[in-house]
Design an enzyme around this catalytic site. Sequence first.
Site, PDB file in Angstrom:
ATOM      1  N   VAL A 283       0.850  -1.327   0.171  1.00 58.39           N
ATOM      2  CA  VAL A 283      -0.071   0.156   0.537  1.00 58.39           C
ATOM      3  C   VAL A 283       0.626   1.596   0.277  1.00 58.39           C
ATOM      4  O   VAL A 283       2.045   1.113   0.782  1.00 58.39           O
ATOM      5  CB  VAL A 283      -1.234  -0.207   1.367  1.00 58.39           C
ATOM      6  CG1 VAL A 283      -1.493   1.329   1.112  1.00 58.39           C
ATOM      7  CG2 VAL A 283      -1.950  -1.246   1.135  1.00 58.39           C
TER       8      VAL A 283
ATOM      9  N   ALA B 119       4.082   4.282   2.875  1.00 56.27           N
ATOM     10  CA  ALA B 119       3.936   3.120   2.389  1.00 56.27           C
ATOM     11  C   ALA B 119       4.112   1.851   3.439  1.00 56.27           C
ATOM     12  O   ALA B 119       5.196   1.953   4.350  1.00 56.27           O
ATOM     13  CB  ALA B 119       5.001   2.558   1.166  1.00 56.27           C
ATOM     14  N   LYS B 120       3.632   1.074   2.996  1.00 54.99           N
ATOM     15  CA  LYS B 120       3.561  -0.812   4.111  1.00 54.99           C
ATOM     16  C   LYS B 120       3.378  -1.498   3.042  1.00 54.99           C
ATOM     17  O   LYS B 120       2.865  -1.645   2.245  1.00 54.99           O
ATOM     18  CB  LYS B 120       2.814  -0.724   5.075  1.00 54.99           C
ATOM     19  CG  LYS B 120       3.920  -1.267   6.157  1.00 54.99           C
ATOM     20  CD  LYS B 120       4.760  -0.380   6.943  1.00 54.99           C
ATOM     21  CE  LYS B 120       5.476  -1.337   8.586  1.00 54.99           C
ATOM     22  NZ  LYS B 120       5.918  -0.634   9.153  1.00 54.99           N
ATOM     23  N   GLY B 121       4.366  -3.185   3.285  1.00 58.72           N
ATOM     24  CA  GLY B 121       4.124  -3.797   2.518  1.00 58.72           C
ATOM     25  C   GLY B 121       3.423  -5.190   3.722  1.00 58.72           C
ATOM     26  O   GLY B 121       4.306  -5.510   4.758  1.00 58.72           O
TER      27      GLY B 121
END
Length: 423
Positions: free
Chosen positions: A66, A111-113
């Site tokens: 995201v 962001a992050k995943g």
Amino acid sequence: MSNLSYINDNDGAWQTYLAQIDRVAPYLEHLKEYIDTLKRPKRALIVDVPIVMDDGSIRHFEGYRVQHSLSRGPGKGGIRYHPDVDLNEVMALSAWMTIKTAALNLPFGGAKGGIRVDPRSLSLRELERLTRRYTSEISHIIGPQKDIPAPDVGTNPHVMGWIMDTYSSGQGHTVTGVVTGKPVHLGGSLGRIKATGRGVFITGQQVAQKIQLPLKDAKVAVQGFGNVGSEAAYLFVQAQAKIVAIQDHTGTIYNPEGMNVDALKLHLEQHQGVAGFTDAKAISNDEFWTVEMDIFIPAALEGQITAERAQNLTAKLVLEGANGPTYPQADDILTQRGVTVVPDVICNAGGVTVSYFEWVQDMASFFWSEEEINQRLDALMIKAIHDVWQTAEEKVCSLRTAAYILACERILRARKERGIFPG
Ligand code: NAD
């Protein structure tokens, strides 16, 4: 309340984040038409990650990346491997990265995943296949100028090496700057591992001065004695404070006179955690929250300081090493009781700050000494905490609200100055 059709209005982390934005919104009246930008991620990618297991069977995992905001620069944020990972959590974590990078004024978005998986249930080869397939699925939206992942819960420098290698294979050349938190011999930065704990200490030292809390003989209690908690605690001991209580996943130990740090380090080398350390007595996990302390460092998990614990906590200063350790209601109680809380978005930002240095070093192919890195880290953290302190005084608000005001101003101004395409 979320107005996104793909998110349920349950009690997830995304809703906590939205509540935090609602709290800061009254301070951002001059940018109010842009506030909705903060309440929705710019881009959310869900990927299927099929892998061949060691026994020849095929399993499918759910992966996410995201990008909450790219208004101020490339996305930045870790990758989490955990069985509870879902879109709601990754969205919130990506949004908190937007706030953190802006609070430190780093030229990144957020962001992050993550992958919904228990990494301990996979063999090393399966973990590598999972990481490489996930990387190939998200490779069109990551890159040194687009979005730069890093380690988070369940991932480590080794995993970052596989991501860098897979991404580079697709590009046809080595691209070290696509991830940070890499091993040092693959373009990682010196000082990265200790950076978060160091930042906790530096911000704590600055705020202790402001509230006239002497560090000499100050009683420090720490929850979580891993990478972040232990480094912060050791730096406080170097500044003549005392570690009086530690809680980790193995138990809670207490010594009101302060623990012998050399003996503690030796114990930790030989055991899984603090339990059984002989220079302190074992106390119950509940008692931990009421012992006499001046400084409390939550450095384990989110959601640890409840309203009840906030009511009893004897600390004058709380330094949030962990992400999201304090419930909003507990935060209000601490503020009413005159306890100063240095919020996670500033306090634990040392890690992302040295990640920024790693990215800069990779782009320049020129690497700095650890001394230089620590000097630059200290300077950025000191400036950030002073700016937040000054804003809190001007607006008569908590340090958390002040950090959000500064961060959201920067994000929304960038949005405003860029304009809304196509205009
Ligand atoms: P770590 O895995 O090195 O250490 C975690 C510590 O928490 C361990 O001592 C473990 O025993 C303890 N712990 C786990 N469950 C517990 C429980 N139920 N009760 C008490 N203690 C418990 O992790 P870390 O890298 O030190 O990260 C700690 C926190 O800081 C996390 O919330 C993480 O998201 C946050 N954080 C870390 C970094 C970083 O650079 N490492 C950066 C920003 C934020």
